[in-house]
Design a protein around this motif. Structure first.
Motif, PDB file in Angstrom:
ATOM      1  N   GLN A   1       7.989  40.825  18.315  1.00  9.51           N
ATOM      2  CA  GLN A   1       7.505  39.562  17.389  1.00  9.51           C
ATOM      3  C   GLN A   1       6.007  39.235  17.541  1.00  9.51           C
ATOM      4  O   GLN A   1       5.491  38.797  16.602  1.00  9.51           O
ATOM      5  CB  GLN A   1       8.425  38.409  17.794  1.00  9.51           C
ATOM      6  CG  GLN A   1       9.917  39.051  17.406  1.00  9.51           C
ATOM      7  CD  GLN A   1      10.270  39.182  16.106  1.00  9.51           C
ATOM      8  OE1 GLN A   1       9.826  38.534  15.158  1.00  9.51           O
ATOM      9  NE2 GLN A   1      10.904  40.406  15.729  1.00  9.51           N
ATOM     10  N   SER A   2       5.663  39.125  18.735  1.00  9.95           N
ATOM     11  CA  SER A   2       4.075  38.519  19.101  1.00  9.95           C
ATOM     12  C   SER A   2       3.151  39.690  18.371  1.00  9.95           C
ATOM     13  O   SER A   2       2.195  39.218  17.672  1.00  9.95           O
ATOM     14  CB  SER A   2       3.748  38.542  20.278  1.00  9.95           C
ATOM     15  OG  SER A   2       4.056  39.789  21.037  1.00  9.95           O
ATOM     16  N   LEU A   3       3.523  41.030  18.129  1.00 12.67           N
ATOM     17  CA  LEU A   3       2.487  41.771  17.489  1.00 12.67           C
ATOM     18  C   LEU A   3       2.705  41.658  16.008  1.00 12.67           C
ATOM     19  O   LEU A   3       1.842  41.879  15.325  1.00 12.67           O
ATOM     20  CB  LEU A   3       3.175  43.201  17.918  1.00 12.67           C
ATOM     21  CG  LEU A   3       2.852  43.844  19.533  1.00 12.67           C
ATOM     22  CD1 LEU A   3       3.506  44.973  19.702  1.00 12.67           C
ATOM     23  CD2 LEU A   3       1.406  43.725  19.601  1.00 12.67           C
ATOM     24  N   ARG A   4       3.934  41.314  15.575  1.00 11.98           N
ATOM     25  CA  ARG A   4       4.213  41.084  14.298  1.00 11.98           C
ATOM     26  C   ARG A   4       3.292  39.862  13.733  1.00 11.98           C
ATOM     27  O   ARG A   4       2.671  39.745  12.741  1.00 11.98           O
ATOM     28  CB  ARG A   4       5.583  41.002  13.657  1.00 11.98           C
ATOM     29  CG  ARG A   4       6.284  42.522  13.663  1.00 11.98           C
ATOM     30  CD  ARG A   4       7.872  41.891  13.459  1.00 11.98           C
ATOM     31  NE  ARG A   4       8.723  43.333  13.212  1.00 11.98           N
ATOM     32  CZ  ARG A   4       8.824  44.033  12.157  1.00 11.98           C
ATOM     33  NH1 ARG A   4       8.227  43.661  11.046  1.00 11.98           N
ATOM     34  NH2 ARG A   4       9.436  45.098  11.968  1.00 11.98           N
ATOM     35  N   ARG A   5       3.292  38.880  14.510  1.00  6.50           N
ATOM     36  CA  ARG A   5       2.417  37.630  14.334  1.00  6.50           C
ATOM     37  C   ARG A   5       1.210  37.934  14.219  1.00  6.50           C
ATOM     38  O   ARG A   5       0.456  37.503  13.162  1.00  6.50           O
ATOM     39  CB  ARG A   5       2.950  36.513  15.282  1.00  6.50           C
ATOM     40  CG  ARG A   5       4.313  35.768  15.141  1.00  6.50           C
ATOM     41  CD  ARG A   5       4.286  34.627  16.046  1.00  6.50           C
ATOM     42  NE  ARG A   5       4.286  34.832  17.384  1.00  6.50           N
ATOM     43  CZ  ARG A   5       5.165  35.121  18.287  1.00  6.50           C
ATOM     44  NH1 ARG A   5       6.458  35.118  17.529  1.00  6.50           N
ATOM     45  NH2 ARG A   5       5.173  35.431  19.342  1.00  6.50           N
ATOM     46  N   GLN A   6       0.518  38.777  15.241  1.00  5.94           N
ATOM     47  CA  GLN A   6      -0.667  39.230  15.232  1.00  5.94           C
ATOM     48  C   GLN A   6      -1.070  39.922  14.204  1.00  5.94           C
ATOM     49  O   GLN A   6      -2.321  39.691  13.441  1.00  5.94           O
ATOM     50  CB  GLN A   6      -0.986  40.059  16.431  1.00  5.94           C
ATOM     51  CG  GLN A   6      -2.529  40.511  16.868  1.00  5.94           C
ATOM     52  CD  GLN A   6      -2.690  41.323  18.045  1.00  5.94           C
ATOM     53  OE1 GLN A   6      -1.536  41.694  18.555  1.00  5.94           O
ATOM     54  NE2 GLN A   6      -3.687  42.102  17.872  1.00  5.94           N
ATOM     55  N   THR A   7      -0.333  40.992  13.494  1.00 13.37           N
ATOM     56  CA  THR A   7      -0.380  41.410  12.435  1.00 13.37           C
ATOM     57  C   THR A   7      -0.836  40.424  11.235  1.00 13.37           C
ATOM     58  O   THR A   7      -1.891  40.991  10.324  1.00 13.37           O
ATOM     59  CB  THR A   7       0.643  42.554  12.108  1.00 13.37           C
ATOM     60  OG1 THR A   7       0.871  43.406  13.115  1.00 13.37           O
ATOM     61  CG2 THR A   7       0.327  43.403  10.880  1.00 13.37           C
ATOM     62  N   THR A   8       0.079  39.561  11.171  1.00 15.08           N
ATOM     63  CA  THR A   8      -0.023  38.634   9.938  1.00 15.08           C
ATOM     64  C   THR A   8      -1.146  37.804  10.307  1.00 15.08           C
ATOM     65  O   THR A   8      -1.885  37.680   9.142  1.00 15.08           O
ATOM     66  CB  THR A   8       1.144  37.489  10.143  1.00 15.08           C
ATOM     67  OG1 THR A   8       2.384  38.427   9.868  1.00 15.08           O
ATOM     68  CG2 THR A   8       1.121  36.654   8.917  1.00 15.08           C
TER      69      THR A   8
END
Length: 368
Positions: free
Chosen positions: A235-242
Motif C-alpha cells: 500500500q505504501s508503494l502504491r501511494r508512492q507511485t501515485t
C-alpha cells in the motif's frame, strides 16, 4: 520463507530424482498470504513441527527479568515446546539412520536441531544471506554459536565464506543456489517492459526502484515497469507511485507462481534490493535471457552478474545510477540483446545438475 522455501523444495526434487530419500521438516507453517503452491503429491515426505508460530519471548535481564513471573512462564512454555519438537525430530532422525545427512537451511531452525539427537549423522548448516546482512543483525552471533560444531557450514559465495573464516569459523565452505529452470532459448525481448519480481518489503528496495523509474518514465514514456510480488509495503508503494505520478507506467501484477511466464514479457529485469544472499530471481531472469540491472548489494549478486558483460551493477542505494543503467538497456536494443544472450549462456554454470553434482561430492567428502 520466500526464496529459502523455493530452494528447499527444488533441491528436494533434485535429490529425489538422484535416488536419495528426502524428508523436508519445517518448523512452523507459512504466514498467511505467504504459502507456496506446490504440485501434489510431493515425491518426498514433509513434516511441520508446530501448528502455529511458537510464542515470542523477551530476554530475562537482571533482577527485573527474574521477577517477571509472566515472562518466565512464557520462557518455560517455549522451552518445553522446543524440547517436545526436538524429540519428534530425534525420532525422524533415528528412522533415517544410518548414513543420513541433516541440512539446516536457516540458523533459526538450528536452535531446534541442536536439541535433537544427531549422533551418527552428518549435519550441514547453511546461511542463505550475505555475511554483511548477517552481521547487521543478531544472526551472525547465532551462526557462530549454533553452527560452530556442525560438519560443514555453507555460505552462498567464496567471499562470504572467507569473511566467516576470518571471524573464527573453521568448518566453512560455499555452495551457490541452483537454477530453478533452464529454457531452451532466450525469451523474445520484444515488449517495452521492465520487470521486477520479489517480495514487497523494505529489503527488496522497490521504493528505490520507483524513485529511479520516475526519471526513466519521463524519458521513455512508452515503456512500462511491471512489478510482480506482494508484501507488507504494497500500500505504501502504491501511494508512492501515485505521488510520483507513475500510475500510468507502473503495473502491479501481484504474486506469481509462473516466473518464466512473467519474464516472457520482459526486455529488461530490474532488482533494487538493499540486501540479498544469492538471489534466485536474478538467476531466473538470466536463464530467460533478460539482461539485468541491479544494485551491487552482496557478493552473491557480483557472483551472478558479470558487470558490463551480461548485466549492469549500480552502487547500493544510488537510485540515479540504477535508473541510468535501466535507461541504457532501454535505449540500446543491440546492447540488451547482446547482454541477454550472454546472460543466457553464462548462467548455465548454476544448472541444477551442476549444483546437485557439487552437493553429492560434498556428501562423499564428508562421509570419508
Amino acid at each position: 520463507m520466500g526464496g529459502v522455501t523455493t530452494w528447499t523444495h527444488q533441491m528436494a526434487r533434485e535429490f529425489t530424482a538422484r535416488g536419495h530419500r528426502l524428508h523436508v521438516i519445517g518448523i512452523t507453517p507459512a504466514p498467511a498470504g505467504r504459502q507456496h503452491e506446490f504440485p501434489e503429491p510431493l515425491p518426498y515426505d514433509t513434516t511441520t513441527l508446530y501448528d502455529a508460530h511458537p510464542p515470542q519471548v523477551k530476554p530475562l535481564r537482571g533482577l527485573k527479568g527474574k521477577l517477571n513471573a509472566a515472562e518466565r512462564r512464557r520462557h518455560a512454555a517455549r522451552a518445553a515446546g522446543m524440547r517436545e519438537r526436538a524429540d519428534r525430530m530425534s525420532a525422524l532422525f533415528a528412522a533415517a539412520r544410518p548414513g543420513a545427512v541433516v541440512i539446516v537451511t536457516q540458523v533459526w531452525a538450528m536452535e531446534w536441531v541442536a536439541l535433537a539427537d544427531t549422533k551418527g549423522l552428518l549435519v550441514i548448516g547453511m546461511s542463505h544471506e550475505s555475511y554483511e546482512a548477517s552481521a547487521a543483525s543478531s544472526r551472525l552471533a547465532r551462526v557462530k554459536r549454533h553452527y560452530r560444531d556442525v560438519d560443514r557450514l555453507l555460505t552462498l559465495t567464496p567471499g562470504d565464506a572467507d569473511q566467516l573464516i576470518r571471524a573464527g569459523m573453521d568448518n566453512v565452505g560455499h555452495m551457490p543456489n541452483a537454477l530453478p529452470f533452464m529454457p531452451s532459448a532466450p525469451v523474445p525481448r520484444e515488449e517495452k517492459v521492465v520487470v521486477s519480481v520479489g517480495r514487497l518489503s523494505h529489503e527488496k528496495g522497490v521504493d528505490m526502484l520507483l524513485d529511479a523509474w520516475a526519471e526513466i518514465a519521463s524519458r521513455h514514456p512508452d515503456w512500462k515497469l511491471r512489478i510482480y510480488g506482494a508484501g507488507d509495503e504494497e500500500q505504501s508503494l502504491r501511494r508512492q507511485t501515485t505521488e510520483l505520478d507513475l500510475d500510468g507506467s507502473v503495473e502491479w501484477m501481484g504474486r506469481t507462481n509462473d516466473v518464466l511466464g512473467a519474464l516472457a514479457g520482459a526486455s529488461v529485469f530490474a532488482q533494487a534490493s538493499r540486501a540479498e544472499g544469492f538471489p534466485i530471481t536474478l538467476l531466473e531472469a538470466m536463464a530467460a535471457g533478460v539482461p539485468c540491472a541491479a544494485f551491487d548489494c552482496a557478493p552473491g549478486v557480483r557472483e551472478i552478474i558479470r558487470d558490463g558483460e551480461d548485466g549492469l551493477l549500480a552502487r547500493l542505494g544510488n537510485a540515479a545510477e540504477l535508473g541510468g543503467h535501466i535507461s541504457t538497456l532501454i535505449s540500446d536494443k543491440e546492447l540488451r540483446d547482446r547482454m541477454g544472450d550472454a546472460a543466457f549462456e553464462n548462467v548455465k554454470r548454476y544448472s541444477a545438475d551442476e549444483i546437485t553434482d557439487r552437493w553429492e561430492a560434498l556428501f562423499a567428502f564428508l562421509e570419508r
